[in-house]
Scaffold this active site. Structure first.
Site, mmCIF file in Angstrom:
data_model
loop_
_atom_site.group_PDB
_atom_site.id
_atom_site.type_symbol
_atom_site.label_atom_id
_atom_site.label_comp_id
_atom_site.label_asym_id
_atom_site.label_seq_id
_atom_site.Cartn_x
_atom_site.Cartn_y
_atom_site.Cartn_z
ATOM 1 N N GLN A 106 -2.299 4.333 -94.117
ATOM 2 C CA GLN A 106 -1.700 5.667 -94.042
ATOM 3 C C GLN A 106 -2.626 6.661 -93.356
ATOM 4 O O GLN A 106 -2.179 7.573 -92.660
ATOM 5 C CB GLN A 106 -1.356 6.168 -95.446
ATOM 6 N N PRO A 133 1.740 1.799 -102.466
ATOM 7 C CA PRO A 133 2.775 0.850 -102.046
ATOM 8 C C PRO A 133 2.180 -0.546 -101.874
ATOM 9 O O PRO A 133 1.024 -0.689 -101.479
ATOM 10 C CB PRO A 133 3.249 1.401 -100.698
ATOM 11 N N GLN A 300 5.554 9.777 -96.933
ATOM 12 C CA GLN A 300 4.881 9.157 -95.799
ATOM 13 C C GLN A 300 5.412 9.643 -94.447
ATOM 14 O O GLN A 300 4.697 9.589 -93.441
ATOM 15 C CB GLN A 300 5.004 7.629 -95.870
ATOM 16 N N HIS A 322 4.006 14.346 -104.315
ATOM 17 C CA HIS A 322 3.326 13.833 -103.121
ATOM 18 C C HIS A 322 3.916 14.445 -101.853
ATOM 19 O O HIS A 322 3.188 14.758 -100.898
ATOM 20 C CB HIS A 322 3.438 12.306 -103.062
#
Length: 362
Positions: A106, A133, A300, A322
């Site tokens: 990420q 994840p 994300q 998040h």
């Protein structure tokens, strides 16, 4: 190159208060050529400061752009990072723990999207770790979604690694782009099928994998009787995994190509049936929201939306902490304009007018 006289200060204690603030800020620092100081790193955690995986993420970004990092020690609660120019090449990052390789991805992958050529990342650590994840999620769910933004990469799982040893190895091949494409996803479609992977490794018997699979399948069929469910039951070969571990990941596909997930890892003292049920319930919750992305993807994609050349609109479930954190960092460091419209009790439309970042090396 970054203007070292102008440093953006970021409070790592805000909102989610964990490693995500650091990852997103460091990636945007690298991409935009802006120096940053992050204070109160992971102040919201029981063991504040940099852990090995966070430090490894910072160092891989430092390496791929030839940047300067101060405060880069395990336990440090403040760092200053001054980026250089993004390079293409082969890079290796090793957490030396079971720290998640997916979280390293990420941080580093968006940077290499704006490199001068194809790059390879070899990442060592935990492939299926708590509070992150699973690698299967990155390959099954995030990769196709990122591809809609023009972010193309290959993910080759060489060896899986589990807590507490880690030792997993993943090779990522990144392909650079001129700019990121905006994405509109507002139609969730209808549920078409569910696939999954239920696994055990090390000393655990395959019957645990079967029990997780059967429990998950039962829960899903109870809710969606006419939807086909296929879950692969796996006993990892000894050469393909380090350590002992178990878990399950599920993915639902809709008629409009939306991909949603649910997952869980086995824990000592927790029945396999409970692990399968937990993963299934997570998947069912994501499906029932009626959104186009699941909770993991929701945060994300914020960085990609901020970088895109144009307006993105994504229908999501309830906004997670998040996601709020990712939007906060993006607003702090870019001129991207975000808006969130409440569609219903369980649905939100995230809109973003991206900055249209251009890869000057292409």
């Amino acid at each position: 190159m970054a203007d070292s006289e102008v440093i953006t200060e970021i409070d790592g204690a805000l909102l989610e208060g964990g490693g995500q603030i650091l990852r997103n800020a460091a990636a945007l620092s690298c991409l935009l050529g802006k120096a940053i100081t992050v204070k109160n790193i992971r102040a919201g955690r029981s063991n504040p400061g940099l852990r090995p995986q966070h430090l490894t993420g910072l160092k891989i970004i430092q390496e791929l752009c030839g940047g300067k990092l101060s405060g880069g020690q395990v336990g440090s609660t403040e760092i200053t990072f001054t980026p250089g120019d993004i390079q293409a090449g082969s890079f290796v990052a090793d957490t030396k723990t079971a720290g998640s390789v997916c979280l390293l991805m990420q941080a580093a992958m968006p940077c290499l999207l704006f490199g001068s050529g194809t790059s390879e990342l070899t990442l060592l650590g935990g492939t299926n770790a708590e509070m992150a994840p699973q690698i299967d999620y990155t390959d099954w769910v995030f990769k196709p979604l990122a591809g809609k933004f023009g972010m193309k990469f290959d993910c080759d799982i060489i060896r899986r690694g589990y807590y507490p040893k880690g030792g997993g190895e993943v090779k990522i091949t990144m392909y650079p782009v001129k700019s990121v494409t905006p994405l509109t996803r507002t139609d969730p479609g209808k549920l078409v099928k569910v696939v999954g992977r239920s696994f055990v490794a090390g000393v655990l018997p395959i019957k645990i994998s079967k029990a997780m699979s059967e429990s998950a399948k039962y829960a899903i069929k109870k809710q969606f009787d006419n939807v086909p469910v296929e879950i692969q039951v796996v006993k990892e070969p000894d050469a393909a995994a380090v350590g002992t571990g178990s878990g399950i990941i599920l993915m639902a596909e809709t008629s409009t190509g939306c991909l949603l997930s649910g997952s869980a890892l086995g824990k000592r003292g927790v029945p396999a049936e409970e692990v399968g049920k937990t993963a299934a319930n997570m998947l069912i919750t994501n499906i029932m929201h009626g959104a186009c992305v699941d909770d993991h993807a929701q945060d994300q994609i914020i960085l990609l939306m901020a970088l895109a050349q144009g307006k993105s609109r994504i229908l999501t479930g309830p906004i997670t902490l998040h996601t709020e954190t990712a939007i906060h960092v993006a607003k702090l460091m870019t001129t991207a304009k975000f808006g969130i419209e409440k569609v219903s009790d369980s649905l939100n439309m995230i809109e973003c007018e991206g900055i249209g970042l251009q890869n000057k090396q292409m």
